[in-house]
Write a protein that holds these residues in place. Structure first.
Motif, PDB file in Angstrom:
ATOM      1  N   ALA A  60       0.397  -1.462   0.017  1.00 15.57           N
ATOM      2  CA  ALA A  60      -0.180  -0.104  -0.501  1.00 15.57           C
ATOM      3  C   ALA A  60       0.820   1.994   0.126  1.00 15.57           C
ATOM      4  CB  ALA A  60      -1.018  -0.034   1.352  1.00 15.57           C
ATOM      5  N   GLU A  61       1.946   1.492   1.233  1.00 13.48           N
ATOM      6  CA  GLU A  61       2.860   2.619   0.830  1.00 13.48           C
ATOM      7  C   GLU A  61       3.511   2.804  -0.606  1.00 13.48           C
ATOM      8  OE1 GLU A  61       5.166   1.507   4.231  1.00 13.48           O
ATOM      9  OE2 GLU A  61       3.972   2.350   6.186  1.00 13.48           O
ATOM     10  N   VAL A  62       3.708   1.609  -1.276  1.00 10.36           N
ATOM     11  CA  VAL A  62       4.928   1.167  -2.134  1.00 10.36           C
ATOM     12  C   VAL A  62       3.364   2.332  -3.384  1.00 10.36           C
ATOM     13  CG1 VAL A  62       5.836   0.061  -4.075  1.00 10.36           C
ATOM     14  CG2 VAL A  62       6.118  -0.093  -1.864  1.00 10.36           C
ATOM     15  N   LYS A  63       2.163   1.897  -3.382  1.00 11.95           N
ATOM     16  CA  LYS A  63       1.162   2.203  -4.657  1.00 11.95           C
ATOM     17  C   LYS A  63       1.099   3.491  -3.821  1.00 11.95           C
ATOM     18  CE  LYS A  63      -1.802   1.302  -7.629  1.00 11.95           C
ATOM     19  NZ  LYS A  63      -1.363   1.037  -8.883  1.00 11.95           N
ATOM     20  N   VAL A  64       0.845   4.404  -2.938  1.00  8.53           N
ATOM     21  CA  VAL A  64       0.902   5.474  -2.712  1.00  8.53           C
ATOM     22  C   VAL A  64       2.474   6.144  -2.931  1.00  8.53           C
ATOM     23  CG1 VAL A  64       0.599   6.537  -0.291  1.00  8.53           C
ATOM     24  CG2 VAL A  64      -0.639   5.104  -0.751  1.00  8.53           C
ATOM     25  N   TYR A  65       3.031   6.072  -3.064  1.00  4.64           N
ATOM     26  CA  TYR A  65       4.485   6.497  -3.183  1.00  4.64           C
ATOM     27  C   TYR A  65       4.597   6.421  -5.134  1.00  4.64           C
ATOM     28  CZ  TYR A  65       9.079   7.872  -4.413  1.00  4.64           C
ATOM     29  OH  TYR A  65      10.367   8.328  -4.359  1.00  4.64           O
ATOM     30  N   GLU A  66       3.797   5.624  -5.786  1.00  7.14           N
ATOM     31  CA  GLU A  66       4.152   5.151  -6.955  1.00  7.14           C
ATOM     32  C   GLU A  66       2.940   6.757  -7.422  1.00  7.14           C
ATOM     33  OE1 GLU A  66       3.411   1.550  -8.020  1.00  7.14           O
ATOM     34  OE2 GLU A  66       5.042   0.684  -7.820  1.00  7.14           O
ATOM     35  N   ASN A  67       1.865   6.577  -6.919  1.00 12.03           N
ATOM     36  CA  ASN A  67       0.953   7.711  -7.338  1.00 12.03           C
ATOM     37  C   ASN A  67       0.622   9.014  -7.423  1.00 12.03           C
ATOM     38  OD1 ASN A  67      -0.634   5.049  -7.946  1.00 12.03           O
ATOM     39  ND2 ASN A  67      -1.907   5.788  -6.052  1.00 12.03           N
ATOM     40  N   ARG A  69       4.332   9.767  -7.413  1.00 11.60           N
ATOM     41  CA  ARG A  69       5.190  10.284  -7.852  1.00 11.60           C
ATOM     42  C   ARG A  69       4.968  10.662  -9.428  1.00 11.60           C
ATOM     43  NH1 ARG A  69       9.033  12.544  -7.005  1.00 11.60           N
ATOM     44  NH2 ARG A  69      10.447  11.919  -8.715  1.00 11.60           N
ATOM     45  N   GLU A  70       3.409  10.261  -9.985  1.00 12.26           N
ATOM     46  CA  GLU A  70       2.686   9.689 -11.341  1.00 12.26           C
ATOM     47  C   GLU A  70       2.195  10.919 -10.960  1.00 12.26           C
ATOM     48  OE1 GLU A  70       0.352   6.778 -11.183  1.00 12.26           O
ATOM     49  OE2 GLU A  70       1.527   5.448 -12.012  1.00 12.26           O
ATOM     50  N   ALA A  71       1.978  11.853 -10.102  1.00 12.25           N
ATOM     51  CA  ALA A  71       1.190  12.974 -10.202  1.00 12.25           C
ATOM     52  C   ALA A  71       2.484  13.982 -10.229  1.00 12.25           C
ATOM     53  CB  ALA A  71       0.476  13.401  -9.221  1.00 12.25           C
ATOM     54  N   GLU A  72       3.254  14.015  -9.486  1.00 17.98           N
ATOM     55  CA  GLU A  72       4.983  15.324  -9.821  1.00 17.98           C
ATOM     56  C   GLU A  72       5.352  15.031 -11.181  1.00 17.98           C
ATOM     57  OE1 GLU A  72       7.384  13.826  -7.058  1.00 17.98           O
ATOM     58  OE2 GLU A  72       5.904  15.016  -5.266  1.00 17.98           O
ATOM     59  N   VAL A  73       5.419  13.833 -11.993  1.00 16.52           N
ATOM     60  CA  VAL A  73       5.893  13.603 -12.992  1.00 16.52           C
ATOM     61  C   VAL A  73       4.249  14.485 -14.536  1.00 16.52           C
ATOM     62  CG1 VAL A  73       5.654  12.461 -15.449  1.00 16.52           C
ATOM     63  CG2 VAL A  73       7.317  11.451 -13.339  1.00 16.52           C
ATOM     64  N   ALA A  74       3.458  14.245 -13.960  1.00 16.51           N
ATOM     65  CA  ALA A  74       2.256  14.186 -15.409  1.00 16.51           C
ATOM     66  C   ALA A  74       2.137  16.283 -14.777  1.00 16.51           C
ATOM     67  CB  ALA A  74       0.740  14.540 -14.482  1.00 16.51           C
ATOM     68  N   GLU A  75       2.652  17.093 -12.828  1.00 21.93           N
ATOM     69  CA  GLU A  75       2.281  17.816 -13.006  1.00 21.93           C
ATOM     70  C   GLU A  75       3.836  18.900 -13.646  1.00 21.93           C
ATOM     71  OE1 GLU A  75       2.553  21.383  -9.318  1.00 21.93           O
ATOM     72  OE2 GLU A  75       2.440  19.261  -9.079  1.00 21.93           O
ATOM     73  N   ALA A  76       4.404  18.157 -13.690  1.00 21.99           N
ATOM     74  CA  ALA A  76       5.997  18.529 -14.802  1.00 21.99           C
ATOM     75  C   ALA A  76       6.344  18.321 -15.629  1.00 21.99           C
ATOM     76  CB  ALA A  76       7.107  17.856 -14.033  1.00 21.99           C
ATOM     77  N   ASN A  77       4.784  17.712 -16.606  1.00 21.96           N
ATOM     78  CA  ASN A  77       5.117  17.880 -18.326  1.00 21.96           C
ATOM     79  C   ASN A  77       4.488  18.442 -17.926  1.00 21.96           C
ATOM     80  OD1 ASN A  77       6.673  14.782 -17.928  1.00 21.96           O
ATOM     81  ND2 ASN A  77       5.320  13.378 -18.016  1.00 21.96           N
ATOM     82  N   ALA A  78       3.285  19.085 -17.518  1.00 21.39           N
ATOM     83  CA  ALA A  78       2.231  19.876 -17.895  1.00 21.39           C
ATOM     84  C   ALA A  78       3.412  21.540 -17.789  1.00 21.39           C
ATOM     85  CB  ALA A  78       1.171  19.787 -16.848  1.00 21.39           C
ATOM     86  N   GLU A  79       3.503  21.546 -17.082  1.00 22.28           N
ATOM     87  CA  GLU A  79       5.028  22.906 -16.836  1.00 22.28           C
ATOM     88  C   GLU A  79       5.639  23.088 -18.033  1.00 22.28           C
ATOM     89  OE1 GLU A  79       5.564  26.557 -15.041  1.00 22.28           O
ATOM     90  OE2 GLU A  79       3.664  24.902 -13.906  1.00 22.28           O
ATOM     91  N   LEU A  80       6.155  21.588 -18.218  1.00 21.36           N
ATOM     92  CA  LEU A  80       7.391  21.791 -19.481  1.00 21.36           C
ATOM     93  C   LEU A  80       6.045  22.504 -20.937  1.00 21.36           C
ATOM     94  CD1 LEU A  80       9.939  21.349 -20.641  1.00 21.36           C
ATOM     95  CD2 LEU A  80       9.330  18.506 -20.803  1.00 21.36           C
ATOM     96  N   ALA A  81       4.920  21.342 -21.136  1.00 20.84           N
ATOM     97  CA  ALA A  81       4.622  21.371 -22.041  1.00 20.84           C
ATOM     98  C   ALA A  81       4.370  24.024 -22.359  1.00 20.84           C
ATOM     99  CB  ALA A  81       3.034  20.985 -22.378  1.00 20.84           C
TER     100      ALA A  81
END
Length: 313
Positions: A60-67, A69-81
């Motif tokens: 569960a902790e790994v899943k939360v961490y992955e989520n 990280r995915e949110a941070e990556v999506a936010e970074a991609n949006a900012e880069l776009a």
């Protein structure tokens, strides 16, 4: 013979004790082995459950961490776009500006070439003995063309300036729209948190009422009376009645137990308590007349008589 018989008896007794002791040892051995096996199985089951619980917790902790990280990556991609879009727009604007500058420079050079051509033609015509009128006519034509060319370039410059102003206004409008969207998002988040707070308050009040109702054994009347006493409703009703009869001549009943003294003619230590109990019957009667509700059984009962002894049990 007696000695021989006694020896036989002793041998038989010893054999009996030996067999009984052997059976007892075997039984104890089996019991202890079964007990150890049961405890081993319980311990193994418990350790296995703890291991599975720890594994589930880690997953569960790994899943939360992955989520996260995915949110941070999506936010970074949006900012880069967004940044790429801004850079692309700036590059296009610079390209357009460079193209316009080249066009303007080309026009200036073309103008200079045409002017030199006009001068060359004029000199050539003069050299070929054209009349003065023809030379003047050609000169006027060249000047008119030159003025027309200047006016065209001025119009193009004004058009280019207006296009840039329109682009600037568009950028300002987009910025204002983004700011309004941010404000709207902030208001929506505040409203959402306010609604969550109201829901939490309602849940807490419901839990309080359920706990109070369980404490009085499910007796709704007792819970209601407790809340009325706690909120000071009886005092408020008495205050309202007092305000209502102010300036009138109401019929007032005085409740007493035969004076403020004890049986020996002096002031007892329970005088203050008696005074409090003296106020309860008229207060309960007033509440009953105003609301139709009777006091709980543990506080006393009302009757139609005016005697003090029947007012309270």
């Amino acid at each position: 013979m007696e000695a021989a018989n006694q020896a036989k008896v002793d041998v038989a007794e010893a054999r009996k004790k030996g067999e009984i002791g052997s059976k007892e040892r075997e039984g104890l051995t089996l019991q202890n082995a079964a007990k150890i096996d049961a405890e081993t199985k319980i311990y193994a089951t418990r350790r296995g459950g703890e291991g599975r619980m720890a594994e589930i917790k880690v997953k569960a902790e790994v899943k939360v961490y992955e989520n996260v990280r995915e949110a941070e990556v999506a936010e970074a991609n949006a900012e880069l776009a967004k940044k790429k879009a801004g850079w692309a727009m700036e590059a296009q604007v610079a390209e357009v500006e460079a193209t316009k500058a080249v066009a303007l420079r080309d026009a200036e050079l073309q103008k200079e070439v045409e002017r030199m051509n006009a001068l060359t033609i004029t000199e050539k015509l003069k050299a070929e003995f054209l009349s003065k009128a023809s030379v003047e006519y050609e000169t006027k034509v060249q000047e008119a063309n030159w003025e027309l060319y200047i006016k065209q370039k001025a119009a193009e410059a004004i058009l280019y300036q207006r296009e840039k102003e329109a682009e600037a206004q568009k950028a300002i409008a987009e910025a204002e729209l983004y700011a309004r969207q941010q404000v709207a998002d902030g208001e929506f988040y505040a409203k959402k948190k306010e609604a969550e707070g109201l829901m939490a308050l309602g849940q807490a009040q419901g839990a309080y009422l359920r706990t109070l109702l369980d404490a009085v054994g499910g007796n709704y009347a007792a819970m209601r009376d407790f809340m009325m006493i706690k909120s000071g409703m009886f005092q408020e009703i008495a205050k309202i009645n007092a305000e209502a009869v102010r300036g009138l001549e109401p019929k007032i009943s005085i409740w007493t137990n035969g004076g403020g003294e004890d049986g020996h003619g002096g002031h007892g230590a329970m005088k203050e308590v008696a005074e409090v109990y003296k106020m309860l019957p008229p207060l309960f009667k007033t509440v009953h007349e105003q609301t139709g509700m009777l006091p709980p059984a543990w506080m006393g009962t009302l009757s139609d008589s005016h005697s003090t002894n029947s007012a309270l049990n």
